[in-house]
Write an enzyme that holds these catalytic residues in place. Structure first.
Site, mmCIF file in Angstrom:
data_model
loop_
_atom_site.group_PDB
_atom_site.id
_atom_site.type_symbol
_atom_site.label_atom_id
_atom_site.label_comp_id
_atom_site.label_asym_id
_atom_site.label_seq_id
_atom_site.Cartn_x
_atom_site.Cartn_y
_atom_site.Cartn_z
ATOM 1 N N GLU A 1 19.550 2.923 3.220
ATOM 2 C CA GLU A 1 18.914 2.478 4.455
ATOM 3 C C GLU A 1 17.469 2.046 4.250
ATOM 4 O O GLU A 1 17.026 1.040 4.825
ATOM 5 C CB GLU A 1 18.968 3.592 5.515
ATOM 6 C CG GLU A 1 20.353 3.929 6.013
ATOM 7 C CD GLU A 1 21.042 5.001 5.174
ATOM 8 O OE1 GLU A 1 22.156 5.421 5.545
ATOM 9 O OE2 GLU A 1 20.451 5.427 4.144
ATOM 10 N N PHE B 1 19.917 7.241 11.594
ATOM 11 C CA PHE B 1 19.447 6.990 10.230
ATOM 12 C C PHE B 1 18.257 6.036 10.195
ATOM 13 O O PHE B 1 17.765 5.696 9.106
ATOM 14 C CB PHE B 1 20.585 6.457 9.365
ATOM 15 C CG PHE B 1 21.744 7.416 9.248
ATOM 16 C CD1 PHE B 1 21.529 8.789 9.235
ATOM 17 C CD2 PHE B 1 23.043 6.957 9.170
ATOM 18 C CE1 PHE B 1 22.589 9.678 9.137
ATOM 19 C CE2 PHE B 1 24.109 7.845 9.073
ATOM 20 C CZ PHE B 1 23.889 9.204 9.060
ATOM 21 N N GLY C 1 0.853 -1.187 0.000
ATOM 22 C CA GLY C 1 0.000 0.000 0.000
ATOM 23 C C GLY C 1 0.881 1.226 0.000
ATOM 24 O O GLY C 1 0.805 2.045 -0.911
ATOM 25 N N PRO C 2 1.755 1.377 1.030
ATOM 26 C CA PRO C 2 2.756 2.441 0.934
ATOM 27 C C PRO C 2 3.641 2.167 -0.286
ATOM 28 O O PRO C 2 4.360 1.157 -0.319
ATOM 29 C CB PRO C 2 3.533 2.308 2.245
ATOM 30 C CG PRO C 2 2.626 1.566 3.161
ATOM 31 C CD PRO C 2 1.842 0.639 2.296
ATOM 32 N N HIS D 1 24.098 13.589 13.644
ATOM 33 C CA HIS D 1 24.369 12.171 13.845
ATOM 34 C C HIS D 1 24.034 11.702 15.260
ATOM 35 O O HIS D 1 24.259 10.536 15.584
ATOM 36 C CB HIS D 1 25.837 11.875 13.546
ATOM 37 C CG HIS D 1 26.155 11.822 12.084
ATOM 38 N ND1 HIS D 1 25.870 12.857 11.218
ATOM 39 C CD2 HIS D 1 26.729 10.857 11.331
ATOM 40 C CE1 HIS D 1 26.256 12.535 9.995
ATOM 41 N NE2 HIS D 1 26.786 11.319 10.040
#
Length: 667
Positions: free
Chosen positions: A414, A440, A119-120, A476
């Site tokens: 990622e 991240f 769906g996404p 970070h």
């Protein structure tokens, strides 16, 4: 004969189309345009090529089919019903209704035959790459000449929207690098998006882009041309070194008055337009009409599936006789069973040794487990030297030759990594992990959320967990990330305090039925003595009394990760002042919250209202454990660039501040 087959093809395709229309009309909600346009290529794939057994949707060597364009779910439900899955006509009539199997977007575990929750947009695309990578790895490790027990394709239908999403670009690039020749995607090239024509925002040469990635690109000019679609799929299957994208020029809302318009995408056709669509296809006016000959024709998938699985079972039996150890191991992997002795393989760290970062300890745990847990594999988003996630001596999963090692180099991708880990977990037979810096995890959020929705056994290793990152600064240094993941239902977040808690955190991840995030330190931490503290049972419970009070209990110090050691130091200082303080290590909120109230009250006695939480992350949410009478030493602003110890101290993570905050609670 050709004409008869052609007539049958047309009848089957139109049945699929009109079932989708009827589902959407009955629900007064849904997406009719995609099923109307993509029905022919979906039918050809399912009828001519897809290796599956409707009677056993989890058969290990089935082909995988993902509807990445999950808004077109009515198309998939029609195919599942018609080919004989445990999905009734009443289920189709209950499309998008309460407690129905036929949800608005396909949901893994809810509807038989749905391989992934989609769906996404872009997620299905990337999960399929993970599935194909899993197939390649297992085939390379297990297959023998003349005894092929892992041999299947991964197919998907992808849309314009899928290909616009960045996660699809990341995954497509890596799929070619890995040489996933058994990955075949059919692109529903209808040139319409919700806002209008795709030329508003998507004018690139899609085929050229995928060719540049290293894919084979095939083109079908007419979306209803059965022979042309078959020719393209045949060519895709013949290409063994590259994934294939079959670009099929379709027409959204095909046959309806809304054909080739954005209005066909996400709303019912309406009674008048639906009737006009019926007239276009010469279809009866009664809804959910299925010609008996269509049902008979498509239900042949049951017998084909039974025969295919029976043949595979014979091959598997011969394989297990010739290679009994590998065969037994594979059977256990498919069942999700951990091998005998895996707990004994977990390292025990000596408190006499030098302090060690939990990321380093995690790397040692991985390499201690890997020889025993043979289906553990994974990698990092180009950060393996820092995340310590390489399985030594096991080789890499690579695109050339028969390279099928257990180390996956995801590159700086990622988002694709998270989705691929989910795909590997969904494939079955593997325990996959993916690693990057904790900050991240933001890039991975949609994939993490789907892991929680699907309850995949996905393991996410997040290192550099706090302000202790130091000089790299606020970009970070994670602040809000712990709480952001903790509020996600069905997702376990484990932040261990030392090397021995880290080993037990891995045990928690391996025995979990759903996804787990291991949140690990960059900085070195003292090693807790497993002989003095109940670390194994405590981590398994999510939280535990690490250090009892030596005097009457006045205060509870609750901490996770590196801050547990600060809590221990504060406990000593307070007890030197005659104040009874307890230290509770709370590495996993989710597991602790599932414990019986009796246990939780024993760890955090309700009568003790003075509670101080210490964690280098956002303070929001800690009120759950500290209550109205407690306080939090946390981080509610972004970090700063300086040596990690200096940053932590200046943000209040120092002994003097913690003791002062504790004293203030006691008045």
């Amino acid at each position: 004969m050709a004409d008869i087959q052609g007539d049958m093809d047309k009848l089957c395709v139109n049945t699929i189309r009109m079932l989708a229309v009827d589902m959407v009309e009955a629900a007064n909600s849904g997406h009719p345009g995609m099923p109307l346009g993509a029905a022919t290529m979906a039918y050809v794939l399912w009828e001519r090529y897809l290796k599956h057994n409707p009677a056993n949707p989890r058969w290990a060597d089935r082909d995988r089919f993902i509807l990445s364009a999950g808004h077109g779910s009515a198309l998939l439900y029609a195919l599942l019903h018609l080919t004989g899955y445990d999905l009734t006509l009443n289920d189709l009539k209950a499309f998008r209704q309460w407690e129905s199997k036929t949800a608005g977007h396909p949901e893994y575990g809810l509807c038989p035959g749905v391989e992934a929750t989609t769906g996404p947009l872009g997620q299905g695309f990337a999960m399929g790459v993970g599935m194909a990578a899993a197939e390649k790895h297992l085939a390379g490790r297990l297959n023998r000449p003349g005894q092929t027990i892992v041999d299947h394709y991964t197919y998907a239908i992808v849309s314009d929207g899928d290909l616009m999403e960045g996660v699809a670009s990341e995954a497509a690039s890596l799929a070619a690098t890995l040489g996933l020749g058994k990955l075949i995607y059919l692109y529903d090239d209808n040139k319409i998006s919700i806002e209008g024509g795709t030329d508003l925002a998507f004018t690139e040469d899609v085929g050229g882009r995928f060719e540049a990635y290293g894919w084979q690109v095939l083109r079908v000019d007419q979306g209803d041309d059965v022979e042309a679609i078959m020719t393209a799929i045949d060519a895709a299957r013949a290409e063994t070194a590259r994934p294939s994208l079959v670009m099929v020029r379709t027409h959204i809302g095909c046959g309806s008055p809304k054909q080739d318009s954005a209005s066909a995408h996400g709303e019912p056709l309406g009674a008048e337009a639906a009737q006009a669509t019926r007239a276009c296809f010469g279809w009866p006016s009664d809804p959910f009409h299925i010609p008996p000959e269509v049902l008979s024709h498509l239900r042949q998938a049951r017998e084909r599936g039974r025969q295919a699985e029976d043949q595979w079972q014979q091959t598997l039996a011969a394989y297990m006789q010739a290679h009994p150890e590998d065969g037994r191991q594979y059977a256990a992997w498919l069942k999700g069973q951990l091998p005998p002795g895996w707990r004994e393989a977990l390292p025990v760290f000596d408190p006499a040794d030098k302090p060690v970062a939990t990321r380093v300890a995690s790397g040692q745990v991985i390499n201690a487990l890997a020889p025993v847990v043979g289906n553990l594999l994974g990698g990092s988003a180009d950060l393996a030297p820092s995340t310590k996630t390489v399985i030594k001596g096991s080789g890499d999963l690579r695109g050339k030759g028969a390279d099928c090692g257990r180390n996956v180099h995801f590159g700086v991708r990622e988002h694709a990594m998270g989705a691929m880990v989910n795909g590997m977990a969904l494939h079955g037979g593997l325990i996959p992990y993916g690693a990057t810096f904790f900050v991240f995890s933001d890039f991975m959020r949609p994939a993490l959320r789907l892991a929680a929705l699907m309850q995949t056994k996905s393991i996410f290793v997040f290192t550099h967990d706090s302000l202790g990152v130091g000089e790299d600064g606020p970009t970070h240094q994670p602040v809000e990330h712990l709480m952001a993941l903790r509020v996600m239902p069905g997702f376990r977040v484990v932040r261990p305090a030392d090397a021995n808690e880290t080993a037990q955190a891995w045990a928690l991840a391996l025995t979990s039925d759903g996804p787990t995030a291991l949140v690990l330190s960059r900085q070195n931490l003292p090693i807790l003595d497993p002989r003095a503290y109940p670390i194994a049972s405590g981590v398994a419970a999510g939280g535990y009394v690490l250090s009892e009070e030596s005097k009457a209990l006045k205060l509870i110090l609750i901490a996770t990760g590196a801050e547990v050691h600060l809590a221990l130091a504060a406990q000593k200082a307070l007890q030197d002042q005659g104040l009874g303080a307890r230290v509770v290590s709370l590495p996993c909120w989710e597991v602790f919250a599932q414990q019986p109230r009796e246990y939780r009250d024993k760890v955090l006695p309700p009568a003790c209202k003075a509670r101080l939480a210490i964690e280098a992350g956002a303070s929001l949410g800690w009120e759950r454990w500290v209550g109205d009478g407690g306080a939090v030493v946390g981080v509610d602003r972004f970090g700063a660039s300086a040596p990690g110890g200096k940053v932590l101290a200046n943000y209040g993570f120092n002994l003097d501040n913690v003791v002062a905050r504790a004293q203030a609670l006691l008045g």
